[in-house]
Design a protein around this motif. Structure first.
Motif, PDB file in Angstrom:
ATOM      1  N   GLN A 144       7.337   4.319   7.047  1.00 41.36           N
ATOM      2  CA  GLN A 144       8.573   3.640   6.681  1.00 41.36           C
ATOM      3  C   GLN A 144       9.774   4.172   7.460  1.00 41.36           C
ATOM      4  OE1 GLN A 144       9.126   3.663   2.449  1.00 41.36           O
ATOM      5  NE2 GLN A 144       7.066   2.916   2.077  1.00 41.36           N
ATOM      6  N   GLN A 145       9.703   5.397   7.952  1.00 42.79           N
ATOM      7  CA  GLN A 145      10.788   5.942   8.760  1.00 42.79           C
ATOM      8  C   GLN A 145      10.929   5.180  10.067  1.00 42.79           C
ATOM      9  OE1 GLN A 145       9.732  10.040   9.151  1.00 42.79           O
ATOM     10  NE2 GLN A 145      10.224  10.530   7.012  1.00 42.79           N
ATOM     11  N   ASP A 146       9.838   4.595  10.548  1.00 46.13           N
ATOM     12  CA  ASP A 146       9.843   3.801  11.781  1.00 46.13           C
ATOM     13  C   ASP A 146       9.955   2.308  11.508  1.00 46.13           C
ATOM     14  OD1 ASP A 146       9.458   6.167  13.218  1.00 46.13           O
ATOM     15  OD2 ASP A 146       7.276   5.994  13.075  1.00 46.13           O
ATOM     16  N   LYS A 147      10.397   1.948  10.279  1.00 51.05           N
ATOM     17  CA  LYS A 147      10.530   0.540   9.863  1.00 51.05           C
ATOM     18  C   LYS A 147       9.198  -0.194   9.888  1.00 51.05           C
ATOM     19  CE  LYS A 147      15.010   0.799   9.533  1.00 51.05           C
ATOM     20  NZ  LYS A 147      15.709   0.711   8.289  1.00 51.05           N
ATOM     21  N   ARG A 148       8.123   0.507   9.498  1.00 55.49           N
ATOM     22  CA  ARG A 148       6.788  -0.093   9.414  1.00 55.49           C
ATOM     23  C   ARG A 148       6.335  -0.033   7.966  1.00 55.49           C
ATOM     24  NH1 ARG A 148       3.134   2.534  13.863  1.00 55.49           N
ATOM     25  NH2 ARG A 148       2.070   0.547  13.779  1.00 55.49           N
ATOM     26  N   TYR A 149       5.879  -1.176   7.437  1.00 55.63           N
ATOM     27  CA  TYR A 149       5.487  -1.294   6.033  1.00 55.63           C
ATOM     28  C   TYR A 149       4.057  -1.805   5.962  1.00 55.63           C
ATOM     29  CZ  TYR A 149      10.455  -0.708   5.253  1.00 55.63           C
ATOM     30  OH  TYR A 149      11.733  -0.206   5.245  1.00 55.63           O
ATOM     31  N   VAL A 150       3.305  -1.313   4.983  1.00 51.39           N
ATOM     32  CA  VAL A 150       1.875  -1.602   4.882  1.00 51.39           C
ATOM     33  C   VAL A 150       1.619  -2.457   3.638  1.00 51.39           C
ATOM     34  CG1 VAL A 150      -0.428  -0.593   4.795  1.00 51.39           C
ATOM     35  CG2 VAL A 150       1.405   0.619   5.969  1.00 51.39           C
ATOM     36  N   PHE A 151       0.834  -3.527   3.817  1.00 46.09           N
ATOM     37  CA  PHE A 151       0.494  -4.433   2.725  1.00 46.09           C
ATOM     38  C   PHE A 151      -0.997  -4.702   2.712  1.00 46.09           C
ATOM     39  CE2 PHE A 151       4.831  -5.600   3.884  1.00 46.09           C
ATOM     40  CZ  PHE A 151       5.465  -5.663   2.649  1.00 46.09           C
ATOM     41  N   GLU A 152      -1.548  -4.944   1.515  1.00 46.27           N
ATOM     42  CA  GLU A 152      -2.877  -5.531   1.406  1.00 46.27           C
ATOM     43  C   GLU A 152      -2.671  -7.030   1.441  1.00 46.27           C
ATOM     44  OE1 GLU A 152      -6.624  -6.062  -1.644  1.00 46.27           O
ATOM     45  OE2 GLU A 152      -5.180  -4.477  -2.031  1.00 46.27           O
ATOM     46  N   VAL A 153      -3.417  -7.726   2.298  1.00 46.09           N
ATOM     47  CA  VAL A 153      -3.214  -9.157   2.486  1.00 46.09           C
ATOM     48  C   VAL A 153      -4.526  -9.907   2.263  1.00 46.09           C
ATOM     49  CG1 VAL A 153      -1.283  -8.866   4.081  1.00 46.09           C
ATOM     50  CG2 VAL A 153      -3.592  -8.984   4.989  1.00 46.09           C
ATOM     51  N   ASP A 154      -4.417 -11.221   2.187  1.00 48.72           N
ATOM     52  CA  ASP A 154      -5.591 -12.081   2.043  1.00 48.72           C
ATOM     53  C   ASP A 154      -6.486 -11.916   3.280  1.00 48.72           C
ATOM     54  OD1 ASP A 154      -6.869 -14.997   2.528  1.00 48.72           O
ATOM     55  OD2 ASP A 154      -6.542 -14.654   0.388  1.00 48.72           O
ATOM     56  N   VAL A 207       0.864  -1.174   0.000  1.00 53.51           N
ATOM     57  CA  VAL A 207       0.000   0.000   0.000  1.00 53.51           C
ATOM     58  C   VAL A 207       0.902   1.226   0.000  1.00 53.51           C
ATOM     59  CG1 VAL A 207      -1.755   1.272   1.280  1.00 53.51           C
ATOM     60  CG2 VAL A 207      -1.824  -1.223   1.212  1.00 53.51           C
ATOM     61  N   ILE A 208       0.817   2.030  -1.074  1.00 54.39           N
ATOM     62  CA  ILE A 208       1.654   3.208  -1.212  1.00 54.39           C
ATOM     63  C   ILE A 208       0.768   4.446  -1.052  1.00 54.39           C
ATOM     64  CG2 ILE A 208       3.320   4.416  -2.669  1.00 54.39           C
ATOM     65  CD1 ILE A 208       4.211   1.608  -1.943  1.00 54.39           C
ATOM     66  N   THR A 209       0.746   5.001   0.142  1.00 57.71           N
ATOM     67  CA  THR A 209       0.021   6.225   0.420  1.00 57.71           C
ATOM     68  C   THR A 209       0.958   7.160   1.174  1.00 57.71           C
ATOM     69  OG1 THR A 209      -0.818   5.392   2.519  1.00 57.71           O
ATOM     70  CG2 THR A 209      -2.204   5.031   0.583  1.00 57.71           C
ATOM     71  N   GLU A 210       0.516   8.378   1.389  1.00 57.14           N
ATOM     72  CA  GLU A 210       1.345   9.325   2.127  1.00 57.14           C
ATOM     73  C   GLU A 210       1.583   8.847   3.554  1.00 57.14           C
ATOM     74  OE1 GLU A 210       1.409  14.112   3.158  1.00 57.14           O
ATOM     75  OE2 GLU A 210      -0.202  13.281   1.953  1.00 57.14           O
ATOM     76  N   LYS A 211       0.568   8.326   4.194  1.00 54.08           N
ATOM     77  CA  LYS A 211       0.705   7.846   5.562  1.00 54.08           C
ATOM     78  C   LYS A 211       1.612   6.614   5.624  1.00 54.08           C
ATOM     79  CE  LYS A 211      -2.035   6.875   9.632  1.00 54.08           C
ATOM     80  NZ  LYS A 211      -3.387   6.824  10.200  1.00 54.08           N
ATOM     81  N   ALA A 212       1.469   5.712   4.660  1.00 55.32           N
ATOM     82  CA  ALA A 212       2.312   4.515   4.635  1.00 55.32           C
ATOM     83  C   ALA A 212       3.770   4.888   4.400  1.00 55.32           C
ATOM     84  CB  ALA A 212       1.830   3.561   3.554  1.00 55.32           C
TER      85      ALA A 212
END
Length: 97
Positions: free
Chosen positions: A23-33, A14-19
Motif C-alpha cells: 500500500q505504500q507504493d499505491k498497490r492494493y490486493v483483492f480477491e476477484v472472480d 486481501v489483508i496480509t502483511e505483504k499486502a
C-alpha cells in the motif's frame, strides 16, 4: 465484455502483511472472480472507489492441502489481483482504523 456483473468482480480485499507493505507504493490486493479479465477488474475498481488505475496484475492462487485430524482436505483455489493506482489516488478502505 463478458456477462460478469461489475459489482460481483471484486470479492474482498486481501489483508496480509505483504499486502499492507504494498500500500505504500499505491498497490492494493483483492480477491476477484476467477473468470474476470484485467480490463473488467480495472473498471470495477475505478467505479467502486473513484480512483484511476494504472496497472492490474493477476495470478491464480492454488488451494493448499490441509490436515484436519486423520483427513486431508483441499482448500479452494482463487484469483488474486494487485491493482496499482496513480500517485495522487488512494483507497481509504485500507487506511488505519
Amino acid at each position: 465484455m463478458s456477462s460478469i456483473h461489475k459489482f460481483s468482480i471484486l470479492k474482498r480485499p486481501v489483508i496480509t502483511e505483504k499486502a499492507t507493505m504494498l500500500q505504500q507504493d499505491k498497490r492494493y490486493v483483492f480477491e476477484v472472480d476467477p473468470s474476470a479479465t484485467k480490463l473488467e477488474i480495472k473498471d470495477a475498481v475505478e467505479s467502486a472507489f473513484g480512483v484511476s488505475v494504472v496497472h492490474v496484475n493477476t495470478m491464480h492462487v492454488r488451494g493448499k492441502s490441509k490436515r484436519f485430524g486423520p483427513k486431508v482436505s483441499q482448500l479452494k483455489s482463487w484469483k488474486k489481483a494487485i491493482v496499482t493506482l496513480e500517485q495522487s489516488d488512494s483507497i481509504t478502505l485500507f487506511e488505519g482504523v
